[in-house]
Scaffold this motif. Structure first.
Motif, short mmCIF file in Angstrom:
data_model
loop_
_atom_site.label_atom_id
_atom_site.label_comp_id
_atom_site.label_asym_id
_atom_site.label_seq_id
_atom_site.Cartn_x
_atom_site.Cartn_y
_atom_site.Cartn_z
N GLY A 47 -43.48 -20.79 30.91
CA GLY A 47 -44.62 -21.34 30.13
C GLY A 47 -44.33 -22.72 30.24
N GLU A 48 -43.10 -23.29 30.41
CA GLU A 48 -42.85 -24.52 30.15
C GLU A 48 -42.69 -25.49 31.59
OE1 GLU A 48 -39.24 -25.70 27.93
OE2 GLU A 48 -40.07 -24.37 26.39
N MET A 49 -43.75 -26.37 31.85
CA MET A 49 -43.42 -27.17 33.19
C MET A 49 -42.49 -28.37 33.12
SD MET A 49 -45.63 -25.24 35.00
CE MET A 49 -46.38 -23.57 34.36
N THR A 50 -42.16 -28.61 34.27
CA THR A 50 -41.17 -29.95 34.30
C THR A 50 -42.26 -31.03 34.36
OG1 THR A 50 -39.98 -28.59 35.65
CG2 THR A 50 -39.39 -30.88 35.72
N PRO A 51 -41.95 -31.82 33.79
CA PRO A 51 -42.94 -33.09 33.72
C PRO A 51 -42.64 -33.97 34.99
CG PRO A 51 -41.35 -33.50 31.93
CD PRO A 51 -40.98 -32.27 32.56
N ILE A 52 -43.63 -33.84 35.83
CA ILE A 52 -43.79 -34.24 36.90
C ILE A 52 -43.66 -35.85 37.36
CG2 ILE A 52 -45.08 -34.38 39.31
CD1 ILE A 52 -45.66 -31.48 38.92
N GLY A 53 -44.41 -36.51 36.24
CA GLY A 53 -44.55 -38.00 36.30
C GLY A 53 -43.17 -38.65 36.06
N ALA A 54 -42.33 -37.98 35.66
CA ALA A 54 -40.86 -38.33 35.09
C ALA A 54 -39.99 -38.36 36.58
CB ALA A 54 -40.26 -37.61 34.02
N LEU A 55 -40.31 -37.72 37.77
CA LEU A 55 -39.50 -37.34 38.77
C LEU A 55 -39.26 -38.74 39.49
CD1 LEU A 55 -41.05 -33.96 40.29
CD2 LEU A 55 -39.02 -34.45 38.56
N ALA A 56 -37.92 -39.17 39.92
CA ALA A 56 -37.61 -40.35 40.56
C ALA A 56 -37.57 -40.03 42.15
CB ALA A 56 -36.34 -40.78 40.11
N LEU A 57 -38.07 -40.92 42.64
CA LEU A 57 -38.07 -41.06 44.19
C LEU A 57 -36.75 -40.60 44.69
CD1 LEU A 57 -40.20 -43.60 45.82
CD2 LEU A 57 -40.26 -41.30 46.08
N GLY A 58 -36.54 -39.80 45.78
CA GLY A 58 -34.91 -39.81 46.04
C GLY A 58 -34.17 -38.72 45.43
#
Ligand code: ADP
Ligand code: MG
Length: 740
Positions: A47-58
């Motif tokens: 039920g808990e998604m990973t916050p995609i906005g926080a992903l860093a390039l690379g």
């Protein structure tokens, strides 16, 4: 000794096939037990998604997200086909891209990645036309690989173990392998190191149950319960190993060294230029008692820099001399060995020349043994140690060489032990028929929790108070890009020199081509906060000395150099010139870190200070403020506010209490770094146990362990525990246990 259970010892190649086993081998997993002990790092919940906005390039990531759309199209321009899926955490989205020669190849992905499904996706975060994407991600769709619908529902709701993984072996492939080896196992296949009685008493599941709970939990409570039990197991295995060592040592007979009431100790006390502090007296009494016992002493004496450990050691050595034995004092460097000799000679006066013309009848003889001595001096030192003429032998690791014989070695004092390995200490210990007593001194404050875990078998003493009249050391962080502050710093150096005082300038390197000083073991332990390419080169001793010589403020001030590549004579000469004031500024690497005692030194400037660890900087800072003169320590650094590096420096500026700093250090270090390099890496590391967080648990485990070992020293009734100690703490671990 005990052969591990056959099922657990089976190689993975036999159970899972060569291909899978090769992949797992990259993670250091070779046997069934290795794999089962490879616990999930964390758990995802569907039920808990990973916050995609926080992903860093690379970044290499594993993301839990829901599929929003999927399309396959052929590419006219380049030929071939492309699948694009968009996954979302409900807010931000991430594109998944697959390429293939023909669209047909992509149909398998298309059918799995149906809109609305939830999955884990792993890959390196890239960017295409301003959108975050994973190219050819590996993935697992929740519930899709299940055998039937019921299982699919269960699969879709259970916590998803996320394993420490590498790109070529993603977490679910590990998970699948774990389940393949775990499913067929029975209780009989998995002997439990925890004694049944302890398990019952604490209400803990069996090892097999715990492994199932952490690898295949139905609900979160399962893996928590499993982890609790495995954590306790780690604590018990470790503490039982320590308890056994302790018991083994206590079974050996040492020669008791009671001392005498009217000997060297008394004569020494009578001529000390200062009264002992209350803590020195108390610790001294404790050590005196230990020395008089037939059990070999193994005591760790902790005392902050400047606490006055040397005189405590000297009084212990004197007691052994009074009892007809000899004592050896081991220092980590030649500089320090030579200084110890001078300090002892000064404290002892005529007592240091026993049996010689003008010497005191209560006295003994001191001798120095180092690697770089002249042949003549060395021969004399060897003769004095072997005949017993020298009651106290001071030296470096040269003391440990085979050719060094003692007439009757009763006590080994190891100063600043963090630089000595166990083998070396054992080498000295095995030199005589009876094991000598051992006193280990360290200024690196070790929080109680760590001491208990790592040094469970050492007694520890603390020098809590410092000799009265000590000056405070004010510490400030100086930003390296603030030229005005730097100018002020060098002007201040001149002011100190004009006032007849001494200044240390510490650099992380010897010269421009050099990584770090070879005698500097701890330097550059931490990763820099910025990539290497962006930062100016680290300050070096030679360049800094040249730079200072050019500065107008320091015109006509002689500047000395000190580092690990100098010969012993050059080091001595540099120290002597510094101490006498002939060269009142000493540019040095961290070789001066430990023990060096120049009371007129009132200022220290550390360049590239963020390159040093907290405890190392604390040690370095201990070189100033040794007299009654107010002192200052300037930490010049590029670390930006808000970084961990900067936080360390700020902690140093905030307090001079070594124990507060040691706790801070533990807090700032990443997990696994806590016990130092010896603990990280290798399959036998502590996995779940954390010395700070689990202090209470460790203490309880210690109680159980001592009880067990007292009742059954060979652990005959607990073969699984014995074998866990053997395999789990074997080889390098034993060494780690004794590490200081
Ligand atoms: P450390 O614990 O860092 O090894 P030292 O043994 O080098 O400290 O002691 C630091 C200084 O304090 C030395 O100059 C020593 O002579 C002095 N000292 C030790 N004990 C006392 C005391 N009780 N009173 C005053 N000065 C002391
Ligand atoms: Mg010392």
């Amino acid at each position: 000794m005990n052969t591990p259970a056959p099922r657990l010892a089976e190689p993975l190649s036999k159970v899972l096939g060569a291909r899978t086993a090769t992949g797992l081998g990259k993670l250091g997993l070779d046997t069934v037990e290795d794999l089962l002990r490879h616990y999930p790092r964390r758990y995802g919940s569907p039920g808990e998604m990973t916050p995609i906005g926080a992903l860093a390039l690379g970044e290499h990531v594993t993301v839990m997200a829901q599929v929003r759309s999927v399309t396959v199209r052929t590419m006219r321009s380049r030929g071939g086909a492309m699948l694009e899926a968009v996954v979302t955490d409900g807010r931000d989205s991430l594109q998944l891209t697959f390429f293939a020669k023909r669209a047909g190849v992509l149909r398998m992905h298309e059918s799995k990645l149906a809109a609305g499904r939830t999955g884990l996706f792993t890959g390196t975060v890239g960017e295409y036309r301003g959108r975050r994407q994973l190219t050819h991600p590996d993935y697992l769709i929740v519930g899709v690989d299940a055998a039937d619908e019921d299982e699919a529902v269960l699969e879709a709701s259970r916590p998803i173990p996320i394993y420490p993984a590498v790109a070529s072996v993603p977490t679910w492939r590990i998970g699948r392998s774990v389940r393949m080896v775990l499913d067929p196992l029975t209780e009989a296949d998995v002997p439990d190191p925890l004694p049944a009685a302890i398990r019952e008493q604490r209400g803990l599941p069996s090892l097999l149950e715990a492994l199932r709970a952490v690898h295949v939990p139905d609900v979160d409570a399962d893996w928590r319960r499993g982890q609790d039990r495995l954590r306790f197991e780690e604590a018990l295995v470790l503490q039982t190993a320590l308890a056994r060592r302790r018991a083994a040592r206590e079974a050996l007979a040492a020669v008791p060294r009671q001392g005498v009431s009217d000997g060297l100790v008394q004569a020494l006390d009578a001529r000390l230029p200062f009264p002992l502090t209350a803590a020195q007296v108390e610790v001294g009494e404790q050590i005196a008692k230990d020395l008089a016992a037939t059990t070999p002493m193994l005591r760790l004496l902790q005392g902050d820099v400047g606490a006055g450990k040397t005189v405590v050691a000297l009084r212990a050595m004197a007691q052994v001399v009074d009892s007809g034995g000899q004592a050896a004092l081991l220092a980590p460097t030649e500089v320090l060995a030579a200084q110890h000799l001078r300090t002892l000679e000064q404290l002892m006066g005529p007592l240091a020349f026993g049996g010689m013309l003008g010497g005191d009848p209560h006295g003994t003889r001191l001798t120095l043994l180092t690697g770089s001595q002249s042949t003549g001096a060395r021969r004399q030192a060897l003769a004095d140690a072997a005949s017993g003429a020298a009651g106290i032998v001071v030296g470096t690791h040269a003391l440990l060489s085979e050719t060094v014989q003692f007439a009757d070695l009763g006590l080994v004092v190891v100063d600043e032990q963090h630089r000595f390995g166990v083998e070396q200490r054992d080498a000295l210990r095995s030199r005589s028929e009876h094991p000598p007593h051992t006193l280990v001194m360290t200024a690196t404050p070790i929080p109680r929790t760590v001491a208990m875990t790592v040094f469970g078998d050492l007694e520890t003493s603390l020098l809590t108070d410092k000799p009265a009249g000590r000056a405070e050391v004010a510490t400030h962080v100086v930003p390296a890009d603030n030229q005005a502050w730097l100018d002020r710093t060098w002007a201040r150096v001149r002011e100190e020199v004009n006032a007849g005082r001494r200044v240390y300038v510490v650099c992380p390197r010897i010269d421009a081509d050099d990584e770090v000083d070879p005698e500097t073991l701890e330097a550059a332990a931490d990763e820099p906060d910025e990539p290497a390419a962006q930062r100016p080169p680290l300050a070096s001793v030679t360049q800094t000395a040249a730079m200072l010589a050019e500065r107008a403020e320091l015109a006509s001030v002689r500047i000395g150099l000190m580092h690990g590549r100098l010969s012993a004579e050059d080091k001595d000469a540099a120290m002597a010139a510094f101490a006498s004031g002939e060269a009142p500024v000493l540019v040095s690497t961290t070789v001066i870190e430990v023990g060096v005692d120049v009371p007129a030194a009132t200022m220290m400037v550390v360049l590239d200070a963020e390159r040093f660890g907290i405890s190392q900087l604390h040690q370095l800072r201990g070189r100033v403020g040794r007299g009654t003169l107010a002192s200052v320590c300037l930490l010049v650094s590029r670390a930006e506010p808000g970084t961990v590096s900067r936080e360390r420096l700020d902690a140093l500026a905030a307090t001079t209490d070594g124990f507060v700093l040691a706790e801070k250090d533990l807090e700032l270090r990443r997990e696994g770094d806590v016990l130092g390099a010896a603990q990280s890496g290798g399959r036998n590391s502590l996995r779940l146990l954390r010395v700070v967080r689990d202090a209470a648990l460790i203490e309880q485990a210690r109680e159980h362990a001592r009880e067990l070992v007292a009742r059954d020293p060979d652990l005959a009734a607990y073969p699984a525990l014995a074998s866990a100690i053997d395999s789990w703490l074997g080889g390098e671990r034993e060494e780690f246990l004794e590490r200081g």
